[in-house]
Scaffold this motif. Sequence first.
Motif, PDB file in Angstrom:
ATOM      1  N   UNK A  14       0.828  -1.214   0.000  1.00  0.00           N
ATOM      2  CA  UNK A  14       0.000   0.000   0.000  1.00  0.00           C
ATOM      3  C   UNK A  14       0.861   1.263   0.000  1.00  0.00           C
ATOM      4  N   UNK A  15       0.339   2.320  -0.584  1.00  0.00           N
ATOM      5  CA  UNK A  15       1.054   3.589  -0.657  1.00  0.00           C
ATOM      6  C   UNK A  15       0.874   4.353   0.650  1.00  0.00           C
ATOM      7  N   UNK A  16       1.611   3.893   1.662  1.00  0.00           N
ATOM      8  CA  UNK A  16       1.607   4.540   2.974  1.00  0.00           C
ATOM      9  C   UNK A  16       3.059   4.656   3.421  1.00  0.00           C
ATOM     10  N   UNK A  17       3.390   5.637   4.259  1.00  0.00           N
ATOM     11  CA  UNK A  17       4.771   5.774   4.723  1.00  0.00           C
ATOM     12  C   UNK A  17       5.231   4.547   5.520  1.00  0.00           C
ATOM     13  N   UNK A  18       6.393   4.033   5.150  1.00  0.00           N
ATOM     14  CA  UNK A  18       6.968   2.848   5.803  1.00  0.00           C
ATOM     15  C   UNK A  18       7.919   3.297   6.905  1.00  0.00           C
ATOM     16  N   UNK A  19       7.749   2.713   8.078  1.00  0.00           N
ATOM     17  CA  UNK A  19       8.648   2.976   9.202  1.00  0.00           C
ATOM     18  C   UNK A  19       9.785   1.972   9.227  1.00  0.00           C
ATOM     19  N   UNK A  20       9.474   0.687   8.955  1.00  0.00           N
ATOM     20  CA  UNK A  20      10.483  -0.372   9.042  1.00  0.00           C
ATOM     21  C   UNK A  20      10.215  -1.418   7.964  1.00  0.00           C
ATOM     22  N   UNK A  21      11.282  -1.886   7.349  1.00  0.00           N
ATOM     23  CA  UNK A  21      11.211  -2.985   6.395  1.00  0.00           C
ATOM     24  C   UNK A  21      12.143  -4.071   6.905  1.00  0.00           C
TER      25      UNK A  21
END
Length: 185
Positions: free
Chosen positions: A29-36
């Motif tokens: 989804x096009x949402x800000x990622x905090x951690x991958x």
Amino acid sequence: MPLYTVTFTDGTTFEGGKDIYNSKWLDIPDKPIKCLEYSLGDDSTIKMYNKESYLCFVEAKKTAITKVGDCPKCGSKAKISKGNFTTGEGKQIPRYVGRCTNEKCAWIGQVTNLKYCESCGPDGAQFIYFMGLKNGKVKSHRITLEGNKEDSKYITGDVTTRYYDLGKEHRGRPTNLKLWKRGIK
């Protein structure tokens, strides 16, 4: 176990696919990622936090000869062909082209989202690149999925971490910026 897990800034998560042939990277989804967090398959992981953007892709030499799908013009099967073009500096750069197998159609189109790249690694080698961008610098983890049997330089399971300027992150050239997922600015 998924290939990777994404944690968004709102606390929700997304699990990647189960194998490299269906990573589900484009489904994030096009949402800000905090951690991958990327799974190495042996209960160990690599994590990246608080990056501006994230990218994960596979390069593998031997799978490039497979068909790439249907021709958008006539619906027949298409295949990848490789050619070279010369830059203004005289440098030869490979270009990948999708071609329709139906001779009557003759559709040709540039392959711009090629996950499995014929000329990328040494014969037989397969890698996953796991990258994060912050302040114009890319932190790149290259994970060897399958080493070259004739060359002990690439050993299956090895992780190589390097830092690059944006635009030089993949073997000295830029990656497709459309595939990067947004993180925290």
